[in-house]
Design a protein around this motif. Sequence first.
Motif, PDB file in Angstrom:
ATOM      1  N   UNK A  38       0.860  -1.189   0.000  1.00 17.61           N
ATOM      2  CA  UNK A  38       0.000   0.000   0.000  1.00 17.61           C
ATOM      3  C   UNK A  38       0.894   1.237   0.000  1.00 17.61           C
ATOM      4  N   UNK A  39       0.391   2.373  -0.480  1.00 21.61           N
ATOM      5  CA  UNK A  39       1.213   3.593  -0.509  1.00 21.61           C
ATOM      6  C   UNK A  39       1.856   3.931   0.833  1.00 21.61           C
ATOM      7  N   UNK A  40       1.166   3.675   1.919  1.00 26.87           N
ATOM      8  CA  UNK A  40       1.721   3.990   3.243  1.00 26.87           C
ATOM      9  C   UNK A  40       2.812   3.005   3.672  1.00 26.87           C
ATOM     10  N   UNK A  41       2.977   1.907   2.952  1.00 26.51           N
ATOM     11  CA  UNK A  41       3.957   0.883   3.314  1.00 26.51           C
ATOM     12  C   UNK A  41       5.208   0.905   2.443  1.00 26.51           C
ATOM     13  N   UNK A  42       5.240   1.747   1.424  1.00 32.14           N
ATOM     14  CA  UNK A  42       6.321   1.680   0.437  1.00 32.14           C
ATOM     15  C   UNK A  42       7.690   1.818   1.083  1.00 32.14           C
ATOM     16  N   UNK A  43       7.912   2.862   1.856  1.00 30.74           N
ATOM     17  CA  UNK A  43       9.243   3.068   2.449  1.00 30.74           C
ATOM     18  C   UNK A  43       9.610   1.951   3.414  1.00 30.74           C
ATOM     19  N   UNK A  44       8.647   1.502   4.186  1.00 30.94           N
ATOM     20  CA  UNK A  44       8.905   0.391   5.115  1.00 30.94           C
ATOM     21  C   UNK A  44       9.305  -0.860   4.336  1.00 30.94           C
ATOM     22  N   UNK A  45       8.590  -1.161   3.256  1.00 33.10           N
ATOM     23  CA  UNK A  45       8.887  -2.359   2.472  1.00 33.10           C
ATOM     24  C   UNK A  45      10.199  -2.225   1.706  1.00 33.10           C
ATOM     25  N   UNK A  46      10.517  -1.032   1.245  1.00 35.05           N
ATOM     26  CA  UNK A  46      11.796  -0.843   0.560  1.00 35.05           C
ATOM     27  C   UNK A  46      12.955  -1.041   1.530  1.00 35.05           C
ATOM     28  N   UNK A  47      12.827  -0.498   2.715  1.00 38.09           N
ATOM     29  CA  UNK A  47      13.875  -0.654   3.732  1.00 38.09           C
ATOM     30  C   UNK A  47      15.248  -0.343   3.187  1.00 38.09           C
ATOM     31  N   UNK A  48      16.189  -1.290   3.346  1.00 41.09           N
ATOM     32  CA  UNK A  48      17.569  -1.099   2.889  1.00 41.09           C
ATOM     33  C   UNK A  48      17.838  -1.774   1.548  1.00 41.09           C
ATOM     34  N   UNK A  49      16.793  -2.089   0.807  1.00 40.63           N
ATOM     35  CA  UNK A  49      16.951  -2.794  -0.466  1.00 40.63           C
ATOM     36  C   UNK A  49      17.720  -1.957  -1.476  1.00 40.63           C
ATOM     37  N   UNK A  50      18.612  -2.612  -2.180  1.00 43.26           N
ATOM     38  CA  UNK A  50      19.310  -1.965  -3.292  1.00 43.26           C
ATOM     39  C   UNK A  50      18.549  -2.181  -4.609  1.00 43.26           C
ATOM     40  N   UNK A  51      17.773  -3.265  -4.671  1.00 38.42           N
ATOM     41  CA  UNK A  51      16.990  -3.598  -5.866  1.00 38.42           C
ATOM     42  C   UNK A  51      15.529  -3.715  -5.472  1.00 38.42           C
ATOM     43  N   UNK A  52      14.674  -3.033  -6.229  1.00 38.87           N
ATOM     44  CA  UNK A  52      13.229  -3.137  -6.013  1.00 38.87           C
ATOM     45  C   UNK A  52      12.578  -3.614  -7.304  1.00 38.87           C
ATOM     46  N   UNK A  53      11.721  -4.603  -7.176  1.00 41.37           N
ATOM     47  CA  UNK A  53      10.932  -5.081  -8.305  1.00 41.37           C
ATOM     48  C   UNK A  53       9.492  -4.684  -8.041  1.00 41.37           C
ATOM     49  N   UNK A  54       8.902  -3.997  -9.004  1.00 39.35           N
ATOM     50  CA  UNK A  54       7.529  -3.548  -8.871  1.00 39.35           C
ATOM     51  C   UNK A  54       6.788  -3.771 -10.179  1.00 39.35           C
ATOM     52  N   UNK A  55       5.502  -3.954 -10.073  1.00 40.01           N
ATOM     53  CA  UNK A  55       4.654  -4.021 -11.253  1.00 40.01           C
ATOM     54  C   UNK A  55       3.786  -2.774 -11.320  1.00 40.01           C
ATOM     55  N   UNK A  56       3.077  -2.492 -10.242  1.00 45.08           N
ATOM     56  CA  UNK A  56       2.133  -1.376 -10.221  1.00 45.08           C
ATOM     57  C   UNK A  56       2.371  -0.371  -9.093  1.00 45.08           C
ATOM     58  N   UNK A  57       3.243  -0.680  -8.161  1.00 46.23           N
ATOM     59  CA  UNK A  57       3.488   0.237  -7.048  1.00 46.23           C
ATOM     60  C   UNK A  57       4.214   1.473  -7.576  1.00 46.23           C
ATOM     61  N   UNK A  58       3.642   2.639  -7.314  1.00 49.53           N
ATOM     62  CA  UNK A  58       4.216   3.900  -7.792  1.00 49.53           C
ATOM     63  C   UNK A  58       5.365   4.340  -6.891  1.00 49.53           C
ATOM     64  N   UNK A  59       6.472   4.694  -7.522  1.00 48.89           N
ATOM     65  CA  UNK A  59       7.636   5.200  -6.798  1.00 48.89           C
ATOM     66  C   UNK A  59       7.873   6.630  -7.268  1.00 48.89           C
ATOM     67  N   UNK A  60       7.460   7.582  -6.437  1.00 45.93           N
ATOM     68  CA  UNK A  60       7.530   8.991  -6.818  1.00 45.93           C
ATOM     69  C   UNK A  60       8.807   9.635  -6.284  1.00 45.93           C
ATOM     70  N   UNK A  61       8.942  10.922  -6.544  1.00 41.22           N
ATOM     71  CA  UNK A  61      10.135  11.682  -6.163  1.00 41.22           C
ATOM     72  C   UNK A  61      10.429  11.569  -4.663  1.00 41.22           C
ATOM     73  N   UNK A  62       9.415  11.727  -3.833  1.00 44.27           N
ATOM     74  CA  UNK A  62       9.617  11.685  -2.380  1.00 44.27           C
ATOM     75  C   UNK A  62      10.116  10.306  -1.934  1.00 44.27           C
ATOM     76  N   UNK A  63       9.542   9.259  -2.480  1.00 49.53           N
ATOM     77  CA  UNK A  63       9.967   7.895  -2.127  1.00 49.53           C
ATOM     78  C   UNK A  63      11.406   7.673  -2.569  1.00 49.53           C
ATOM     79  N   UNK A  64      11.726   8.061  -3.789  1.00 48.81           N
ATOM     80  CA  UNK A  64      13.075   7.832  -4.303  1.00 48.81           C
ATOM     81  C   UNK A  64      14.120   8.637  -3.533  1.00 48.81           C
TER      82      UNK A  64
END
Length: 170
Positions: A38-64
């Motif tokens: 969910x949008x509210x979980x994106x940063x938590x789920x990304x955590x310390x990942x160097x690689x993210x695989x997404x299909x439909x989850x939006x990654x906007x400027x603030x998240x990046x």
Amino acid sequence: MSPLNGVLLDLATIDQGDLDLSPLDRVCGAWRRYPQTEPTQILEHLGDAQIAVTNKVALDRAVLAAASSLRLICIAATGTNHIDLNAAREHGIAVANVVRYATPAVVQHVFALILALTTRLPDYQRAVASGAWQQHERFCLMDYPIRELAGRTLGILGYGELGQAVARVA
């Protein structure tokens, strides 16, 4: 160099339990797999990942901007419209999508739609399902004019991967 960490943000959109995900383990030391994010979980789920695989989850400027470990976004689709490509570039994050994905299937679907819409198939399907066809006095419902393709010209707008494939079939 420490092993890479990866995250699949919306695995349920691409896997119904039929994908062999074991090759991913050769790329990253650890994967976190989420059926959805969910949008509210994106940063938590990304955590310390160097690689993210997404299909439909939006990654906007603030998240990046906040995902300081992220180095690669792999999109499990052809489109990139849900990733802020400018922000990714500014933060040194590579973005890769799937090219030429399902081209034959998409072309086949285009032709199925052309035929269905020309013959008014959805209209006649609804008429049969509602009983209108069976109840018609002539037992032959002709409420929806059917056009024939003979003598018509098919115009192909866009001549990229899909346009070229449609042109080859046509």
